[in-house]
Design an enzyme around this catalytic site. Sequence first.
Site, mmCIF file in Angstrom:
data_model
loop_
_atom_site.group_PDB
_atom_site.id
_atom_site.type_symbol
_atom_site.label_atom_id
_atom_site.label_comp_id
_atom_site.label_asym_id
_atom_site.label_seq_id
_atom_site.Cartn_x
_atom_site.Cartn_y
_atom_site.Cartn_z
ATOM 1 N N ASP A 1 -11.586 2.902 4.276
ATOM 2 C CA ASP A 1 -11.902 1.330 4.208
ATOM 3 C C ASP A 1 -13.701 1.327 3.947
ATOM 4 O OD1 ASP A 1 -10.147 -0.587 4.166
ATOM 5 O OD2 ASP A 1 -9.604 -0.673 6.144
ATOM 6 N N LYS B 1 0.906 -1.314 -0.082
ATOM 7 C CA LYS B 1 0.100 0.059 -0.002
ATOM 8 C C LYS B 1 0.811 1.235 0.025
ATOM 9 C CE LYS B 1 -3.864 -2.317 1.934
ATOM 10 N NZ LYS B 1 -4.751 -2.572 3.132
ATOM 11 N N GLN C 1 -5.231 -1.468 9.399
ATOM 12 C CA GLN C 1 -5.068 -2.881 8.795
ATOM 13 C C GLN C 1 -5.744 -3.858 9.773
ATOM 14 O OE1 GLN C 1 -3.681 -3.314 5.980
ATOM 15 N NE2 GLN C 1 -3.942 -5.265 5.832
HETATM 16 N N1 GUN Z 1 -6.849 -6.784 5.443
HETATM 17 C C1 GUN Z 1 -7.178 -7.168 4.416
HETATM 18 N N2 GUN Z 1 -7.693 -6.487 3.423
HETATM 19 C C2 GUN Z 1 -8.026 -5.490 4.059
HETATM 20 C C3 GUN Z 1 -8.481 -4.058 3.704
HETATM 21 O O1 GUN Z 1 -9.105 -4.109 2.669
HETATM 22 N N3 GUN Z 1 -8.489 -3.105 4.470
HETATM 23 C C4 GUN Z 1 -8.117 -3.401 5.747
HETATM 24 N N4 GUN Z 1 -8.202 -2.282 6.792
HETATM 25 N N5 GUN Z 1 -7.468 -4.372 6.417
HETATM 26 C C5 GUN Z 1 -7.364 -5.564 5.270
#
Ligand code: GUN
Length: 290
Positions: free
Chosen positions: A123, A53, A97
């Site tokens: 998110d 990311k 996350q």
């Molecule tokens: N863990 C796996 N995929 C995601 C996501 O799209 N957002 C977040 N915050 N955690 C994740």
Amino acid sequence: MAAQIIDGRGLAGVVRQEVAARVEGLVARGVTPGLAVVLVGDDPASQVYVRSKERMAGKVGISAQTIRLPSDVQPEELLRQILALNEDSSVDGVLVQLPLPSQFSGGVEAEILGQISPEKDVDGLHPLNLGKLVAGEDGFVACTPSGCMRMLASTGVDLTGKRAVVIGRSTIVGKPMAHLLLAQNATVSICHSRTVDLADRVREADVVIAAVGRPELVRGDWIKPGAAVIDVGINRTEEGTLVGDVAFDEVTQAAGHVSPVPGGVGPMTIAYLLNNVSLAAARRSEREGR
Ligand code: GUN
């Protein structure tokens, strides 16, 4: 005939170009989009995702920072960090996350995520943004379902009147996915671990979204000929290879379109995170009159 493979890597590149163009316009007006990722603990998969990311954010001109907290951090400390990021004017998007460690179970996780400012909730997990999605209003939509919709759009399949089956009912994928499909006039069923005769439900589907986290659960003989199949699963086998929730080799024999793992939904999720951050910054720019 074998299915057409939906190239998530290539399509994510297209989305990133769109985002980079928006970011360029914002930077020219003095607004540099900022993303803050909060990573709790040292889960190896989460570390890989977060690095990815950060790297992709840099590629499109988004300034990214990662706040790393120890695995035994108390919920109060995570909350303190979130409230500080809410107040930080250089941060447009805040992402915690997932998954979080066990001290956040039993509703604590949702309570804390609900404290992220809805304007920074890239998110799409804040109750306000979830409510907007259900109401058909503009808000932030979770990144993975947004990426899946773009992948479906890339196939040229018209969803109106089609039967869609979503396997998985999570707040981050299954539930928002179902609402996005519904908004495109599909007839949607949400299936899950307690669904009876899952294979028969999937056999009726023109569109299948597999998001349960069960390696190669969806078999070739479950697939209606010509169906579009999107595989959201990322499972590591005992041999260390990555497989999705779909038995890819079997499903390609029956489906019209299928997304691979890796190289499918994964890159699209990150591309839509960057998209959401750029939208958050664009809204800030409007609020600030820039
Ligand atoms: N863990 C796996 N995929 C995601 C996501 O799209 N957002 C977040 N915050 N955690 C994740």
